[in-house]
Design a protein around this motif. Structure first.
Motif, short mmCIF file in Angstrom:
data_model
loop_
_atom_site.label_atom_id
_atom_site.label_comp_id
_atom_site.label_asym_id
_atom_site.label_seq_id
_atom_site.Cartn_x
_atom_site.Cartn_y
_atom_site.Cartn_z
N UNK A 221 -16.27 50.16 8.73
CA UNK A 221 -17.42 49.38 8.26
C UNK A 221 -17.07 47.89 8.20
N UNK A 222 -15.86 47.59 7.71
CA UNK A 222 -15.43 46.18 7.65
C UNK A 222 -15.41 45.58 9.07
N UNK A 223 -14.82 46.34 9.99
CA UNK A 223 -14.70 45.86 11.37
C UNK A 223 -16.10 45.64 11.96
N UNK A 224 -16.99 46.63 11.79
CA UNK A 224 -18.33 46.55 12.39
C UNK A 224 -19.10 45.38 11.79
N UNK A 225 -18.93 45.18 10.49
CA UNK A 225 -19.62 44.08 9.81
C UNK A 225 -19.21 42.73 10.41
N UNK A 226 -17.90 42.54 10.58
CA UNK A 226 -17.40 41.25 11.08
C UNK A 226 -17.76 41.07 12.56
N UNK A 227 -17.81 42.17 13.28
CA UNK A 227 -18.20 42.09 14.70
C UNK A 227 -19.67 41.64 14.79
N UNK A 228 -20.45 42.23 13.94
CA UNK A 228 -21.89 41.88 13.91
C UNK A 228 -22.08 40.40 13.54
N UNK A 229 -21.16 39.87 12.74
CA UNK A 229 -21.24 38.45 12.34
C UNK A 229 -20.72 37.52 13.44
N UNK A 230 -20.28 38.10 14.55
CA UNK A 230 -19.94 37.26 15.71
C UNK A 230 -18.47 36.94 15.91
N UNK A 231 -17.59 37.56 15.14
CA UNK A 231 -16.15 37.30 15.37
C UNK A 231 -15.72 37.87 16.73
N UNK A 232 -14.79 37.15 17.37
CA UNK A 232 -14.26 37.58 18.67
C UNK A 232 -13.00 38.43 18.49
N UNK A 233 -12.28 38.18 17.39
CA UNK A 233 -11.03 38.88 17.17
C UNK A 233 -10.89 39.34 15.73
N UNK A 234 -10.03 40.36 15.53
CA UNK A 234 -9.87 40.99 14.21
C UNK A 234 -8.38 41.27 14.03
N UNK A 235 -7.76 40.52 13.13
CA UNK A 235 -6.32 40.71 12.92
C UNK A 235 -6.11 41.73 11.82
#
Ligand SMILES: O=C(O)c1ccccc1NCC(=O)[C@H](O)[C@H](O)COP(=O)(O)O
Length: 260
Positions: A221-235
């Protein structure tokens, strides 16, 4: 004294020690120094966007996992679709070492981020020597002019730069020559993580900036939320490393995001 002050004070001693023992000329004289580096900017667009971290311990959590081998974990990160690999090379606070990158470099094609506390030119030659493709610049321990100077040196060496910011004031360190901007969700004073923090600061960056959300991504859910907010990368480090088998945890996470 904050944790960052303590880390930087120790880092200065370490760098002085290394400089007294190995010269820049000697660092340049290695097989990895000549190699063509891989691009994290490209890989973020082509794969999952996850920069999966190898992290044995941390100031906030103590020992996370000191039983697994870097090669075993990092190979799985690569095979199952990580865009990048982050390896903490600091020893005293994170239990890492240069060797962690050196030992697996020739077997891994995925871009490798040397995650450390960069305060001196010397460390950029070291990073190239050990086989890194990307280096981290932490705004909290550098002036805007140092950030720019180190960015240009990194580019001369063929390394990309991920600038990490923690606060709104640190947005001042941004410069268009920087490759990627990471916004860290972990407050370094109390170690609390807040995903809203990266979302708020991302909205203040120039629109085309490649952005990476860092720390505290603990679920699909955290990952999907940040992806939806437009982040290109997730560390992401702890989420995988806290498991007995981080390779399996990474594979399961990737399978879930590919299905959803
Ligand atoms: O992780 C810490 O406790 C820490 C403390 C002080 C400075 C840096 C710290 N961490 C470095 C990182 O940025 C994280 O390892 C990275 O973003 C991954 O975070 P996580 O997924 O929460 O392990």
């Amino acid at each position: 004294m904050t944790i960052l002050d303590k880390i930087i004070s120790r880092k200065k001693e370490e760098v002085n020690f290394s400089k007294a023992n190995i010269s820049v000329e000697e660092l340049k004289d290695s097989a990895f120094f000549e190699r063509k580096t891989a691009s994290l900017k490209s890989s973020l667009k082509e794969k999952s966007g996850i920069i999966a971290e190898f992290k044995r311990q941390s100031p906030s959590k103590g020992v996370i996992n000191d039983k697994v081998s870097p090669f075993e974990v990092v190979s799985a990160y690569e095979n199952f679709g990580a865009s990048g690999i982050s390896i903490l090379t600091d020893t005293d606070f994170f239990g890492g070492s240069f060797k962690d990158i050196m030992d697996l470099r020739s077997q891994i094609k995925t871009p490798v981020l040397r995650k450390d506390f960069m305060i001196d030119e010397y460390q950029f030659y070291e990073a190239k020597n050990m086989g890194a493709d990307v280096i981290l610049l932490i705004a909290a321990c550098l002036s805007p002019s140092q950030v720019l100077e180190f960015t240009h040196l990194s580019h001369e060496l063929g390394l990309e730069v991920l600038l990490e910011i923690h606060t709104e004031e640190e947005l001042q360190h941004f410069h268009p020559d920087i490759d990627l901007v990471g916004i860290n969700n972990r407050n370094l004073k109390d170690f609390k993580v807040d995903l809203q923090h990266s979302v708020r600061l991302k909205n203040q960056l120039p629109e085309q900036t490649l952005s990476v959300a860092e720390s505290g991504i603990y679920s699909i859910e955290d990952f999907s939320y940040l992806k939806e907010k437009g982040f290109d990368g997730f560390l992401m480090g702890e989420y995988f490393m806290k498991n007995e088998d981080p390779a399996k945890a990474f594979k399961e996470f990737i399978n879930h995001i590919n299905l959803s």
